[in-house]
Design a protein around this motif. Structure first.
Motif: not given
Length: 324
Positions: A28-32, A62-64, A239-244
């Motif tokens: 789930w974590p990431g920028v959608r 993001a995990p906290v 790493l990819h360029d969408q938050g990798g």
């Protein structure tokens, strides 16, 4: 024998449920980046910009660390992509195994009593020391029941217990979501509790697909003296360029994380860019960053004692432009 059989079932089921929670906590974590469409609206609400209209929405997850709440806790905030400081939804998500006979993951939702105190909590870890159970309120009846289907999790609220507090409790919210590596979809419906008549309906779905992302290879060189002439190869990362993201450890024990962003970066309102961030795990702010034009094929961070050169990979030839 029956007792032993029931014990065996319990022992077998436990790790499976726990693994679903672990999988969702990683997925789930990431920028959608989503396109949100309003199909029906009944008045002032978070979706009240008119029927049949679209908006571009960012959802950051993001995990906290919140052990007083649970072992797997995620922070979620949602905003229009060009206004990251005007947050319209802000939650803590507590991931727990679903209680039998249900399977999958139960997601308990918590809102903040003073939301503005905790804006961008994912980027301000120092705030976590002041975050306690007394600062949040459970969204009763709004738990999400998510079930793993292939590489995705799908599900939503159950029944009519998630009350829409805007209208004196006459309406309830039905929420559905699909979370995948390259798919993020949600639907929010508001219905009357007595007649079940639909009052509002909003859909959100991916604006950018991960399969449109570019892959970069990064070469990391390290020097014990800080002199360029003493730089030695340390790691090669992709790493990819969408938050990798990629992590590495320097010979002197520093644990570092590299992140590459382009269109997914939610904090540049007026222009898109290719952004490379270097983060030290023990610091709350980036150790270093670099940016260039969004269609550039290479980007570099040079700290003297550490040099990182990233270049895009050409799919047809696997040739790397800059990070050789």
């Amino acid at each position: 024998m029956l007792l032993l059989a029931s014990v065996a079932v319990a022992v077998t089921a436990g790790p499976v449920l726990t693994s679903d929670v672990d999988s969702l906590a990683k997925l789930w974590p990431g920028v959608r980046d989503s396109t949100e469409e309003v199909f029906l609206t009944s008045g002032p609400s978070v979706a009240a910009w008119g029927e049949a209209s679209e908006k571009r929405v960012r959802t950051v997850v993001a995990p906290v660390e919140a052990p007083w709440l649970g072992r797997h806790v995620l922070y979620l905030e949602e905003f229009l992509h060009d206004d990251p400081d005007s947050i319209r939804r802000q939650l803590l998500l507590d991931l727990q195994p679903a209680e039998p006979p249900a399977v999958g993951v139960r997601v308990r939702l918590y809102s903040f009593k003073e939301p503005q105190r905790w804006f961008h909590l994912n980027r301000r870890p120092q705030l976590l020391t002041n975050l306690h159970r007394s600062e949040v309120v459970k969204a009763e009846g709004c738990d999400l029941m998510l079930r793993k289907e292939g590489d995705q999790f799908t599900g939503g609220t159950v029944g009519r217990g998630c009350i829409d507090i805007r209208d004196g409790g006459k309406r309830y919210v039905e929420y559905r979501v699909v979370v995948g590596e390259d798919l993020y979809w949600y639907r929010r419906r508001v219905l009357l509790r007595k007649s079940n008549d639909l009052q509002e309906e909003v859909f959100g779905f991916n604006f950018f697909e991960l399969n449109d992302a570019r892959l970069f290879a990064c070469r990391v060189d390290w020097s014990s003296t800080g002199r360029k002439s003493d730089l030695r190869p340390l790691a090669k990362l992709e790493l990819h360029d969408q938050g990798g993201k990629a992590r590495f450890v320097t010979p002197d024990g520093r644990k570092l994380e590299l992140t590459l962003h382009s269109q997914d970066w939610p904090f540049v309102a007026d222009r898109d860019a290719l952004i490379l961030l270097l983060q030290d795990e023990v610091q709350s702010t980036p150790l270093a960053s670099a940016w260039t034009e969004i269609d550039s094929d290479d980007i570099t961070i040079n700290l003297g004692w550490l040099q990182i050169a990233c270049g895009s990979l050409v799919g047809a030839t696997d040739e790397m432009f800059a990070a050789r």
